[in-house]
Design a protein around this motif. Sequence first.
Motif, PDB file in Angstrom:
ATOM      1  N   ILE A  95       0.850  -1.192   0.000  1.00  0.00           N
ATOM      2  CA  ILE A  95       0.000   0.000   0.000  1.00  0.00           C
ATOM      3  C   ILE A  95       0.888   1.246   0.000  1.00  0.00           C
ATOM      4  N   ALA A  96       0.512   2.169  -0.897  1.00  0.00           N
ATOM      5  CA  ALA A  96       1.248   3.446  -0.958  1.00  0.00           C
ATOM      6  C   ALA A  96       0.290   4.542  -1.360  1.00  0.00           C
ATOM      7  N   LEU A  97       0.613   5.787  -0.908  1.00  0.00           N
ATOM      8  CA  LEU A  97      -0.204   6.962  -1.230  1.00  0.00           C
ATOM      9  C   LEU A  97       0.487   7.775  -2.313  1.00  0.00           C
ATOM     10  N   ARG A  98      -0.297   8.079  -3.354  1.00  0.00           N
ATOM     11  CA  ARG A  98       0.215   8.937  -4.425  1.00  0.00           C
ATOM     12  C   ARG A  98      -0.415  10.315  -4.227  1.00  0.00           C
ATOM     13  N   PRO A  99       0.308  11.259  -3.565  1.00  0.00           N
ATOM     14  CA  PRO A  99      -0.277  12.577  -3.248  1.00  0.00           C
ATOM     15  C   PRO A  99      -0.646  13.339  -4.514  1.00  0.00           C
ATOM     16  N   GLY A 100      -1.806  13.965  -4.492  1.00  0.00           N
ATOM     17  CA  GLY A 100      -2.256  14.814  -5.585  1.00  0.00           C
ATOM     18  C   GLY A 100      -2.633  14.092  -6.856  1.00  0.00           C
ATOM     19  N   ALA A 101      -2.579  12.763  -6.869  1.00  0.00           N
ATOM     20  CA  ALA A 101      -2.909  11.998  -8.089  1.00  0.00           C
ATOM     21  C   ALA A 101      -4.415  11.796  -8.194  1.00  0.00           C
ATOM     22  N   SER A 102      -4.829  11.436  -9.371  1.00  0.00           N
ATOM     23  CA  SER A 102      -6.246  11.105  -9.607  1.00  0.00           C
ATOM     24  C   SER A 102      -6.324   9.739 -10.277  1.00  0.00           C
ATOM     25  N   LEU A 103      -7.518   9.164 -10.250  1.00  0.00           N
ATOM     26  CA  LEU A 103      -7.690   7.820 -10.813  1.00  0.00           C
ATOM     27  C   LEU A 103      -7.522   7.839 -12.331  1.00  0.00           C
ATOM     28  N   PRO A 104      -6.913   6.801 -12.904  1.00  0.00           N
ATOM     29  CA  PRO A 104      -6.843   6.688 -14.366  1.00  0.00           C
ATOM     30  C   PRO A 104      -8.250   6.613 -14.961  1.00  0.00           C
ATOM     31  N   THR A 105      -8.332   7.012 -16.216  1.00  0.00           N
ATOM     32  CA  THR A 105      -9.645   7.018 -16.882  1.00  0.00           C
ATOM     33  C   THR A 105      -9.846   5.812 -17.792  1.00  0.00           C
ATOM     34  N   ARG A 106      -8.781   5.096 -18.090  1.00  0.00           N
ATOM     35  CA  ARG A 106      -8.900   3.954 -18.992  1.00  0.00           C
ATOM     36  C   ARG A 106      -8.387   2.689 -18.313  1.00  0.00           C
ATOM     37  N   ARG A 107      -8.931   1.554 -18.789  1.00  0.00           N
ATOM     38  CA  ARG A 107      -8.519   0.269 -18.230  1.00  0.00           C
ATOM     39  C   ARG A 107      -8.471  -0.759 -19.355  1.00  0.00           C
ATOM     40  N   ARG A 108      -7.381  -1.497 -19.402  1.00  0.00           N
ATOM     41  CA  ARG A 108      -7.269  -2.548 -20.412  1.00  0.00           C
ATOM     42  C   ARG A 108      -8.044  -3.782 -19.966  1.00  0.00           C
ATOM     43  N   PRO A 109      -8.942  -4.279 -20.799  1.00  0.00           N
ATOM     44  CA  PRO A 109      -9.729  -5.444 -20.384  1.00  0.00           C
ATOM     45  C   PRO A 109      -8.883  -6.710 -20.340  1.00  0.00           C
ATOM     46  N   ALA A 110      -9.210  -7.593 -19.432  1.00  0.00           N
ATOM     47  CA  ALA A 110      -8.520  -8.874 -19.321  1.00  0.00           C
ATOM     48  C   ALA A 110      -8.958  -9.814 -20.440  1.00  0.00           C
ATOM     49  N   PHE A 111      -8.104 -10.814 -20.723  1.00  0.00           N
ATOM     50  CA  PHE A 111      -8.438 -11.792 -21.772  1.00  0.00           C
ATOM     51  C   PHE A 111      -9.712 -12.545 -21.406  1.00  0.00           C
ATOM     52  N   PHE A 112      -9.814 -12.928 -20.126  1.00  0.00           N
ATOM     53  CA  PHE A 112     -11.041 -13.535 -19.627  1.00  0.00           C
ATOM     54  C   PHE A 112     -11.873 -12.433 -18.974  1.00  0.00           C
ATOM     55  N   ALA A 113     -12.957 -12.049 -19.589  1.00  0.00           N
ATOM     56  CA  ALA A 113     -13.787 -10.958 -19.066  1.00  0.00           C
ATOM     57  C   ALA A 113     -14.349 -11.283 -17.693  1.00  0.00           C
ATOM     58  N   ALA A 114     -14.471 -12.574 -17.379  1.00  0.00           N
ATOM     59  CA  ALA A 114     -15.011 -12.951 -16.072  1.00  0.00           C
ATOM     60  C   ALA A 114     -14.131 -12.453 -14.933  1.00  0.00           C
ATOM     61  N   LEU A 115     -12.823 -12.327 -15.166  1.00  0.00           N
ATOM     62  CA  LEU A 115     -11.926 -11.832 -14.115  1.00  0.00           C
ATOM     63  C   LEU A 115     -12.283 -10.403 -13.732  1.00  0.00           C
ATOM     64  N   ASP A 116     -12.436  -9.551 -14.718  1.00  0.00           N
ATOM     65  CA  ASP A 116     -12.768  -8.151 -14.448  1.00  0.00           C
ATOM     66  C   ASP A 116     -14.144  -8.023 -13.815  1.00  0.00           C
ATOM     67  N   ARG A 117     -15.093  -8.816 -14.315  1.00  0.00           N
ATOM     68  CA  ARG A 117     -16.458  -8.722 -13.749  1.00  0.00           C
ATOM     69  C   ARG A 117     -16.463  -9.115 -12.278  1.00  0.00           C
ATOM     70  N   SER A 118     -15.764 -10.203 -11.954  1.00  0.00           N
ATOM     71  CA  SER A 118     -15.729 -10.667 -10.568  1.00  0.00           C
ATOM     72  C   SER A 118     -15.059  -9.635  -9.658  1.00  0.00           C
ATOM     73  N   MET A 119     -13.941  -9.056 -10.111  1.00  0.00           N
ATOM     74  CA  MET A 119     -13.221  -8.069  -9.297  1.00  0.00           C
ATOM     75  C   MET A 119     -14.048  -6.803  -9.121  1.00  0.00           C
ATOM     76  N   GLU A 120     -14.705  -6.369 -10.186  1.00  0.00           N
ATOM     77  CA  GLU A 120     -15.486  -5.136 -10.112  1.00  0.00           C
ATOM     78  C   GLU A 120     -16.679  -5.294  -9.172  1.00  0.00           C
ATOM     79  N   ARG A 121     -17.355  -6.452  -9.250  1.00  0.00           N
ATOM     80  CA  ARG A 121     -18.505  -6.671  -8.354  1.00  0.00           C
ATOM     81  C   ARG A 121     -18.065  -6.658  -6.892  1.00  0.00           C
ATOM     82  N   ALA A 122     -16.931  -7.302  -6.598  1.00  0.00           N
ATOM     83  CA  ALA A 122     -16.467  -7.388  -5.211  1.00  0.00           C
ATOM     84  C   ALA A 122     -16.071  -6.014  -4.675  1.00  0.00           C
ATOM     85  N   LEU A 123     -15.320  -5.235  -5.438  1.00  0.00           N
ATOM     86  CA  LEU A 123     -14.888  -3.906  -4.982  1.00  0.00           C
ATOM     87  C   LEU A 123     -16.067  -2.958  -4.866  1.00  0.00           C
TER      88      LEU A 123
END
Length: 446
Positions: A95-123
């Motif tokens: 864990i680290a803090l990036r002072p003054g930074a903002s969240l990225p606006t783009r995300r590369r999709p995973a080869f298996f879309a189920a991975l991203d869906r599962s992670m997004e639902r949990a978070l």
Amino acid sequence: MKIRPGRVWARLLKRRLPTSLWGRALLIIVLPVAVMQMAVTWAFFEAHWETVTARLSEGLAGDVAWAVESYLDEPTPENLAVIADRAERSMQLSIALRPGASLPTRRRPAFFAALDRSMERALDARLDQPFWFDTTRYPAYVDIQVQAPGGVLRIIAPRDRAFATRGHIFVLWLGGATLLLTTVAILFIRNQVRAIERLSEAAEAFGKGEEGAPFKPYGAREVRAAAHAFIDMRERIQRQIEQRTALLASVSHDLRTPLTRLKLELAMMDGAETAAMRADLDEMEHTIDEYLAFARGEAGEPSEALAVRPLLEGLAEAVQRRGRELQIEVPETLEITARPNALRRALNNLIDNALAHAQTVRLSAQRLRTGEVELAVDDDGPGIAPEAYEDAFKPFARLDPARNQNLKGVGLGLAIARDVARGHGGEVILDRSELGGLRAAVRLPA
């Protein structure tokens, strides 16, 4: 008439299916195995892998939510250091803090879309703050970023804490098993089909009058039974042919002896009446020759490679010695494999038939697009009506209405020619000639 859609699909499917026994047997074995493996793979990923992945993602999301909430309770560097140390030791989180930074606006999709869906639902279920994650940037880690006061909390977690990373091993084992089963099936089916192919080759060679290599039955029990039945049938047919040949030789000798005596007696007699008697004897002798040739055939003659042009030139010279002309059109290098005497006799019959009914006769040869070699006799005679083509091949058939009667013939010329052609695996085709008469074409395999 309305065609049902089901029948249309059935016809299309039938056209796409293999036509050989090898292809169909392979399809029968390999297709169910492939379908079963796909079903097992789908069931594994649907019922097990996605469930395990969801549980892991929920556990990681819970740890991330604890770290974020602990920092938001006291957003100081000291508290962040304590949280990062505990997370590193207990949860394998960096864990680290990036002072003054903002969240990225783009995300590369995973080869298996189920991975991203599962992670997004949990978070999404555990965090109230805006977040961003990437499962593709680092092969062994997951990058999670959460918007916090003063910057962005970046949390790097091991990939196996978020997903079931051993799923590919199951797929590899499944693929290896499928490949092994398919290989065994191919080898087994090929061995069985080869036995049937050898039986087919032996039957075709016997049908063409070729001796060929000794045929030994092998393969499945049913195939060996069919092979033994074929061998027994071949031996019976060969015995019948030998008996018929011996009988015909005796008949030929018995008939020719009195004919020869009659010819000698007529030769010593004078008078105009003996000319008619000699003509009758000649016709009788020719008729006997035709009968014997039709019954005997040329089955015992071996096949050999023949140059077509010398063969046709020899036939033309024989016709020329009889006072007639025969046109020839044949390429220089055309060759076939055939029984010479049998093929020569078949062509002679077609040529004699044409000469008896026409003034111009042409003998030609060519290789067709199908690979067959065609030897054709064209004439400018009266021809034969198309509906009578098949009747012309019947033994002793005399088509007087269509062609002038040949008093010397007995109606066996076309029958013998077809028998010879079929004995070579070919056929005799009748058609209208470019010269205006009949076209009789002998088509033989190359």
